[in-house]
Write an enzyme that holds these catalytic residues in place. Structure first.
Site, PDB file in Angstrom:
ATOM      1  N   HIS A  43      44.971  44.324  22.120  1.00  0.00           N
ATOM      2  CA  HIS A  43      45.403  45.227  22.709  1.00  0.00           C
ATOM      3  C   HIS A  43      46.906  44.403  22.486  1.00  0.00           C
ATOM      4  O   HIS A  43      47.463  43.120  22.050  1.00  0.00           O
ATOM      5  CB  HIS A  43      45.640  45.382  24.360  1.00  0.00           C
ATOM      6  CG  HIS A  43      45.866  43.901  24.586  1.00  0.00           C
ATOM      7  ND1 HIS A  43      45.353  43.189  24.599  1.00  0.00           N
ATOM      8  CD2 HIS A  43      46.948  43.479  25.344  1.00  0.00           C
ATOM      9  CE1 HIS A  43      45.351  42.150  25.239  1.00  0.00           C
ATOM     10  NE2 HIS A  43      46.733  42.331  25.488  1.00  0.00           N
ATOM     11  N   HIS A 125      53.059  41.146  20.033  1.00  0.00           N
ATOM     12  CA  HIS A 125      51.995  40.846  19.414  1.00  0.00           C
ATOM     13  C   HIS A 125      50.118  41.058  19.599  1.00  0.00           C
ATOM     14  O   HIS A 125      50.232  41.444  21.326  1.00  0.00           O
ATOM     15  CB  HIS A 125      52.145  40.008  19.213  1.00  0.00           C
ATOM     16  CG  HIS A 125      52.150  38.743  20.590  1.00  0.00           C
ATOM     17  ND1 HIS A 125      53.023  38.605  21.574  1.00  0.00           N
ATOM     18  CD2 HIS A 125      50.636  38.276  21.201  1.00  0.00           C
ATOM     19  CE1 HIS A 125      52.515  38.298  22.983  1.00  0.00           C
ATOM     20  NE2 HIS A 125      50.829  37.535  22.615  1.00  0.00           N
TER      21      HIS A 125
HETATM   22  O1  3AM Z   1      47.116  39.540  24.793  1.00  0.00           O
HETATM   23  P1  3AM Z   1      48.498  38.746  25.210  1.00  0.00           P
HETATM   24  O2  3AM Z   1      48.358  37.581  25.985  1.00  0.00           O
HETATM   25  O3  3AM Z   1      49.353  39.147  24.466  1.00  0.00           O
HETATM   26  O4  3AM Z   1      48.488  36.431  28.131  1.00  0.00           O
HETATM   27  C1  3AM Z   1      47.760  37.766  28.575  1.00  0.00           C
HETATM   28  C2  3AM Z   1      47.723  38.373  27.860  1.00  0.00           C
HETATM   29  O5  3AM Z   1      48.761  38.939  26.955  1.00  0.00           O
HETATM   30  C3  3AM Z   1      49.066  37.561  29.056  1.00  0.00           C
HETATM   31  O6  3AM Z   1      48.703  39.366  30.020  1.00  0.00           O
HETATM   32  C4  3AM Z   1      47.803  39.792  29.432  1.00  0.00           C
HETATM   33  C5  3AM Z   1      46.595  40.017  29.692  1.00  0.00           C
HETATM   34  O7  3AM Z   1      46.065  39.139  30.631  1.00  0.00           O
HETATM   35  N1  3AM Z   1      49.049  36.750  30.533  1.00  0.00           N
HETATM   36  C6  3AM Z   1      48.623  36.438  31.175  1.00  0.00           C
HETATM   37  N2  3AM Z   1      48.969  36.214  31.769  1.00  0.00           N
HETATM   38  C7  3AM Z   1      50.215  36.173  32.419  1.00  0.00           C
HETATM   39  C8  3AM Z   1      51.591  34.865  32.647  1.00  0.00           C
HETATM   40  N3  3AM Z   1      50.862  34.745  33.629  1.00  0.00           N
HETATM   41  C9  3AM Z   1      51.005  36.405  31.392  1.00  0.00           C
HETATM   42  N4  3AM Z   1      51.501  36.946  30.931  1.00  0.00           N
HETATM   43  C10 3AM Z   1      52.908  36.678  31.438  1.00  0.00           C
HETATM   44  N5  3AM Z   1      52.984  36.079  31.963  1.00  0.00           N
END
Ligand code: 3AM
Length: 176
Positions: A43, A125
């Site tokens: 996603h 991304h």
């Molecule tokens: O798929 P991505 O990596 O873009 O990295 C986590 C994931 O994004 C991000 O939220 C998405 C679903 O879990 N994520 C998790 N913890 C996070 C945080 N504390 C976060 N993004 C920002 N701050």
């Protein structure tokens, strides 16, 4: 926190594209490069909300439902590696303005509702590999997938049997 769910807004990838990406990824990277994200979990995060109470979730859904934003085509023609968070990602050399506007709106609504938003600039991304902290030979190009984005979704992140799963909770159309 009881009665709270770990949530985020994201663009889903069409199921057929998820399959194309994982088949390409199997040849493009080595097993030791990182931990592949499951096909169904691929996603593009628009706004991470964290643990959200039922009341705040309702408020954020109402705000999301008021968004009037045009749909767009997304070209996945870029790849990169961020060693610090250990992420290999798929992205767009030129992110559509409508995508950036949608993310900005969702992130500012989240911030105003008390969901902490990272001060780091938003870089759209799709995470392909996690735990990629060592150097990775990133392929020079992607197959250049394109798809049309006509809605965005709210997801719940849950751990099931030790694995992360993203469950779609709601979705909203983007204008044609
Ligand atoms: O798929 P991505 O990596 O873009 O990295 C986590 C994931 O994004 C991000 O939220 C998405 C679903 O879990 N994520 C998790 N913890 C996070 C945080 N504390 C976060 N993004 C920002 N701050």
């Amino acid at each position: 926190m009881s009665n709270s769910r770990r949530l985020f807004f994201a663009l889903p990838l069409p199921a057929a594209l998820q399959q194309q990406v994982i088949h390409w990824r199997a040849n493009a990277f080595q097993p030791e490069d990182g931990r592949p994200v499951a096909a169904a979990n691929l996603h593009l995060t628009l706004a991470f909300l964290g643990d959200v109470s039922t009341q705040k979730e309702l408020a954020l859904k109402t705000l999301a439902g008021r968004i009037r934003q045009t749909g767009f085509n997304l070209c996945l023609d870029d790849l990169g590696h961020w060693p610090r968070p250990g992420v290999v990602w798929l992205g767009s050399k030129r992110a559509p303005r409508a995508l950036l506007q949608l993310a900005e709106l969702l992130r500012s609504q989240a911030a105003r509702s008390g969901c902490y938003q990272s001060p780091l600039p938003f870089y759209p991304h799709i995470t392909l590999l996690r735990a990629a902290t060592k150097p990775v030979a990133v392929p020079p190009a992607t197959p250049g997938w394109r798809f049309s984005v006509d809605h965005f979704s709210l997801y719940q992140s849950v751990i099931e049997h030790g694995r992360t799963r993203y469950h779609p909770l709601a979705q909203w159309p983007l204008n044609t």
